[in-house]
Design an enzyme around this catalytic site. Sequence first.
Site, short mmCIF file in Angstrom:
data_model
loop_
_atom_site.label_atom_id
_atom_site.label_comp_id
_atom_site.label_asym_id
_atom_site.label_seq_id
_atom_site.Cartn_x
_atom_site.Cartn_y
_atom_site.Cartn_z
N ASP A 1 0.86 -1.17 0.00
CA ASP A 1 0.00 0.00 0.00
C ASP A 1 0.90 1.23 0.00
OD1 ASP A 1 -3.10 0.47 1.06
OD2 ASP A 1 -1.73 2.13 1.46
N GLU B 1 -4.96 2.39 -3.78
CA GLU B 1 -3.50 2.44 -3.81
C GLU B 1 -2.90 1.15 -3.24
OE1 GLU B 1 -5.50 4.08 -1.88
OE2 GLU B 1 -4.68 4.55 0.09
#
Lengths: 320, 204
Positions: free
Chosen positions: A187, A230
């Site tokens: 992430d 993301e």
Amino acid sequence: MQLDWLLQPLLTQLNTGVLVLDAQYRVVFFNQFIARRADVDLAKVQGNLLEDVFADLPLAWLRRKLDSVLHLQVPAFSSWEQRQYIIKLAHLRPLSSDSQYMAQNCSMLPLTAPDGVSRYICLLIEDATDAYVYQQQLQQSVMQLEHANRTDGLTGVYNRRYWQQQLGYEIQRAERYQHPLSLLLFDLDKFKDLNDQYGHQGGDFVLIELSRLIGSLLRDTDLFGRYGGEEFGIILPDTGMTGALQVANRICDTVAQHKMLYNQQTLKATISIGVVSYFEQSVDELIQRADTALYCAKRQGRNRAVAYQPELEGYLKKVK
Amino acid sequence: MTELHFTDVQRDCLQELVNVAMGQASDKLARYLGTFVHLQVPAIALVEAALLSQHFASRYQQQSATLVSLGFFGDQGLRGETIMLYQLTNVGVIAQLLGYSDDAVSEAEMLTDISSVLTTTFLSGLAEQLENSFSYAAPRILSSRDRDFADKLAYTAEQWQLALQVDIRYQLTDYSFNCDMILLIPGEAVLRLRQTLDNILADF
């Protein structure tokens, strides 16, 4: 009405190749369709063996087919889909087809002369180049669609659906062959701040840039997909925990050192990675554990890789 | 719709003609392929096409098969389609059988080639028995090995409603190679066939 006169002009005008062979496979006759496309003169080659008239025939196969027509007295067929052409003939779409030779459907029919004894074989050759061209185009479209169907539009890595499906297959493979398998879930750190500072286009730019960078660090067999927002996942087949941690650390370091130029500004980003190795978990369990490790990486200060251990579950409960 | 059924006499007559055609085909094929070809006595039945796929699904349960179709036309409105069913783990058997060795021949081509040889040899003999002659369409593969053939057959069968089904098993001893042929004659053509049988019977 006498119709015999029709035969010659019809054979000449016919948009089908007609080629007649005798029982020794010598050329007896062919019509204008073949004469023009193969650039041969019947008068000059009549009586010659088929293979001496037309170059590069698939001879062993063709003889076997012709044998069946002659001995069984039944027709034989050849389709362009299985064998694009038998005789090298020019076609009328030299510009719009990538094939040099005419795609052909061919019927081979047994003929008996009026004497009731002499056997011949008639080859009818139809031009299937159009069908061939359309099929090539169709195949191309299908390939493009398949590619689009498994790709994340923004970053070009696999999309979540395809990636997760592959994870299922890799688990089955690891199970069957008793091979190791590891999974990275990562992430972008403080992605919201990036978006706030540089706008969503800036955020998108970072996602694209880092996907490219990380992709370049992976093997061909590794499967890199966007899990959502993301968050990304990397499947590492044939890789145990030690190897997976090495890869994860290398990715972390490379990303942290990577400078990106966006609108005349130098940008840097870091990522946190959760690492898990397969041990008889389901797809969901595996992702869940990688997620736990990822969460711990964040809690421990980001920009790092953390390997999953059962103790982490307790750690997670404590901070919650 | 006219009642589609065969009298016992008609059925026996057809059975006999099929037997003769099979005998001839078996002999010709054996000489061409260089191996003994055994054609089992066929089962002839007038079936609802919808039930066809069930029939074959039960026979080929949970196994994948390849289907190759070949259509034919004769005079007097006689027409039909044969479907060859193969269950092959290894198509190399066919390559050997056809004597393909030094050529690049695809699996699809081997299957259409052997189908064409096996079916047209039988059909041209049958046409002769029926005092007819057939012209043929090029064989086409209906499904490849990994697809569910029962679905495919069900789809094909939709076009037939009621059909005469002749079920023939080919066994090639030297190569331990089996395949099944279903000869389907659609409703309209069955009426023509029945007429032909009556004509043949009247001559005796």
